[in-house]
Scaffold this motif. Structure first.
Motif, short mmCIF file in Angstrom:
data_model
loop_
_atom_site.label_atom_id
_atom_site.label_comp_id
_atom_site.label_asym_id
_atom_site.label_seq_id
_atom_site.Cartn_x
_atom_site.Cartn_y
_atom_site.Cartn_z
N SER A 1 0.83 -1.21 0.00
CA SER A 1 0.00 0.00 0.00
C SER A 1 0.86 1.25 0.00
N PHE A 2 1.97 1.23 0.74
CA PHE A 2 2.91 2.36 0.73
C PHE A 2 3.41 2.60 -0.69
N ALA A 3 3.77 1.53 -1.39
CA ALA A 3 4.28 1.66 -2.74
C ALA A 3 3.22 2.24 -3.67
N ALA A 4 2.00 1.75 -3.56
CA ALA A 4 0.93 2.24 -4.42
C ALA A 4 0.64 3.71 -4.18
N LEU A 5 0.56 4.12 -2.92
CA LEU A 5 0.29 5.51 -2.60
C LEU A 5 1.43 6.42 -3.06
N ALA A 6 2.66 5.96 -2.89
CA ALA A 6 3.80 6.75 -3.34
C ALA A 6 3.77 6.92 -4.86
N CYS A 7 3.39 5.86 -5.57
CA CYS A 7 3.29 5.94 -7.03
C CYS A 7 2.25 6.97 -7.45
N VAL A 8 1.07 6.90 -6.86
CA VAL A 8 0.00 7.84 -7.21
C VAL A 8 0.41 9.27 -6.89
N HIS B 1 8.72 17.05 -4.07
CA HIS B 1 7.64 16.15 -3.68
C HIS B 1 8.17 14.76 -3.35
N GLN B 2 9.25 14.36 -4.03
CA GLN B 2 9.84 13.06 -3.72
C GLN B 2 10.38 13.04 -2.30
N ILE B 3 10.98 14.14 -1.89
CA ILE B 3 11.50 14.23 -0.53
C ILE B 3 10.35 14.11 0.47
N LEU B 4 9.24 14.78 0.18
CA LEU B 4 8.08 14.71 1.07
C LEU B 4 7.52 13.29 1.14
N VAL B 5 7.43 12.62 0.00
CA VAL B 5 6.92 11.25 -0.03
C VAL B 5 7.81 10.33 0.78
N ILE B 6 9.13 10.45 0.63
CA ILE B 6 10.05 9.61 1.38
C ILE B 6 9.95 9.89 2.88
N ALA B 7 9.85 11.17 3.24
CA ALA B 7 9.74 11.53 4.66
C ALA B 7 8.46 10.96 5.27
N LEU B 8 7.34 11.08 4.55
CA LEU B 8 6.08 10.54 5.06
C LEU B 8 6.14 9.02 5.17
N ALA C 1 9.71 0.59 0.68
CA ALA C 1 8.45 0.33 -0.03
C ALA C 1 8.05 1.54 -0.87
N ALA C 2 8.25 2.73 -0.34
CA ALA C 2 7.87 3.94 -1.07
C ALA C 2 8.69 4.13 -2.33
N VAL C 3 9.98 3.80 -2.28
CA VAL C 3 10.80 4.02 -3.46
C VAL C 3 10.43 3.07 -4.59
N VAL C 4 9.83 1.93 -4.27
CA VAL C 4 9.28 1.08 -5.32
C VAL C 4 8.18 1.83 -6.06
N LEU D 1 9.73 4.52 -8.38
CA LEU D 1 10.24 3.96 -9.62
C LEU D 1 9.10 3.55 -10.54
N LEU D 2 8.01 3.04 -9.99
CA LEU D 2 6.86 2.66 -10.80
C LEU D 2 6.26 3.88 -11.50
N ALA D 3 6.19 5.00 -10.79
CA ALA D 3 5.63 6.22 -11.39
C ALA D 3 6.49 6.70 -12.55
N VAL D 4 7.81 6.69 -12.38
CA VAL D 4 8.70 7.11 -13.46
C VAL D 4 8.69 6.10 -14.60
N PHE D 5 8.48 4.83 -14.25
CA PHE D 5 8.38 3.83 -15.31
C PHE D 5 7.22 4.16 -16.25
N TYR D 6 6.10 4.61 -15.68
CA TYR D 6 4.96 4.96 -16.54
C TYR D 6 5.28 6.21 -17.36
N THR D 7 5.69 7.27 -16.69
CA THR D 7 6.03 8.51 -17.37
C THR D 7 7.29 9.10 -16.78
N PRO D 8 8.36 9.27 -17.56
CA PRO D 8 8.37 9.30 -19.03
C PRO D 8 8.80 8.01 -19.72
N VAL D 9 9.19 6.95 -18.96
CA VAL D 9 9.81 5.80 -19.63
C VAL D 9 8.86 5.14 -20.61
N TRP D 10 7.70 4.70 -20.12
CA TRP D 10 6.76 3.98 -21.00
C TRP D 10 6.14 4.91 -22.03
#
Length: 312
Positions: free
Chosen positions: A59-66, A76-83, A255-258, A261-270
């Motif tokens: 769930s942490f990973a999914a929320l971080a991705c969204v 925002h990445q710093i905030l996500v990691i801190a949370l 878990a959050a950094v997964v 990476l998933l978010a960046v995999f979608y955009t811009p990678v994919w």
């Protein structure tokens, strides 16, 4: 010494951008981008298995991705990691470890405190200096230093950090960034060596030198936080890593950094790579030797680059 071979190779690759403007160069770059897609899929699967073992971690990973899909700033990445660190300490249960006392003294606590102070001064002070002087070298050093300070969970996590720092600002195009990431899979040494390539080719503005100088600036900046943090943590690490609360905090971050990476995999990678059925088919084919046959990524990258050249 450890990152030097990879850094030299990646900085040198940055000088090939003029070739990249030709039809053959564009074909190779597209092949490298397809290889990057396959490598990231493989990395994501491995990281998810180790960092998202429970429903809470997933769930942490999914929320971080969204959160990152709608983020507009690298901060925002710093905030996500801190949370994730805070919520991990509160919600994830990890058992304490019985750690035997180290046979040797782990380091001076005074030296460790000094390293930590230097690390924090640079992390907090460099952004202010960058805005004050508006110097390209200083701004680039600040961005790479911040990335090196916040990467957790493995080398591939450097991708979302660097992408958020460099691509939205216009310092480098998404195609050039992903081509460098793909090429980084084919060389020995740490993934952080990608910074050498990026430091060569980015253009953050006034007074930035680029080339060898820019690559060295980026390499030093991205590795420096690791040296400082290791020196700071070493005298205390045996005591810290045995505590359940510390282990829970790190579990939340990993878990959050997964998700990052998933978010960046979608955009811009994919979104910038997979344009048609042929591209998708190439990624599926590349995934077989990576995931099933456990072939080295360098082999897949080489084949993808040749395939991109032939397909021009």
């Amino acid at each position: 010494g450890f990152p030097s071979p990879a850094a030299i190779i990646m900085i040198t690759l940055g000088f090939g951008l003029s070739f990249a403007q030709t039809a053959s160069g564009q074909g190779i770059i597209h092949g490298l981008k397809l290889a990057a897609v396959a490598v990231i899929i493989n990395a994501l699967c491995g990281m998810a298995r180790s960092a998202c073992r429970t429903a809470t971690q997933a769930s942490f990973a999914a929320l971080a991705c969204v959160a990152m899909l709608f983020a507009t700033s690298a901060w925002h990445q710093i905030l996500v990691i801190a949370l994730a660190a805070l919520l991990g300490a509160l919600m994830i249960r990890e058992d304490s470890l019985d750690v035997e006392p180290p046979a040797m003294r782990s380091g001076s606590k005074i030296a460790g405190a000094t390293f930590l102070v230097v690390f924090l001064i640079l992390l907090i002070g460099l952004p202010f200096l960058g805005r004050m002087f508006a110097a390209g070298n200083l701004e680039a050093f600040t961005s790479f230093y911040r990335v090196g300070s916040l990467v957790f969970g493995g080398g591939h996590v450097v991708l979302p950090m660097l992408e958020a720092e460099l691509v939205p600002t216009g310092w480098i195009s998404a195609d050039t960034f992903l081509a460098g990431y793909g090429a980084a899979q084919a060389i020995p040494g740490p993934m952080f060596a990608l910074a050498g390539y990026l430091g060569n080719v980015i253009d953050p503005g006034a007074s930035y030198l680029g080339g060898w100088t820019g690559g060295l600036v980026a390499i030093v900046a991205v590795f420096l936080p690791s040296f400082l943090l290791l020196g700071a943590a070493l005298p205390y690490w045996d005591a810290l890593r045995s505590r359940a609360r510390v282990r829970s905090t790190l579990s939340g971050v990993n878990a959050a950094v997964v998700g990052l990476l998933l978010a960046v995999f979608y955009t811009p990678v994919w979104t910038s790579t997979i344009k048609d059925v042929s591209d998708f088919a190439a990624v599926v084919i590349a995934e077989v030797p990576l995931s099933i046959w456990k072939s080295p990524p360098s082999l897949v990258v080489f084949i993808a680059a040749i395939g991109g050249l032939i397909g021009v």
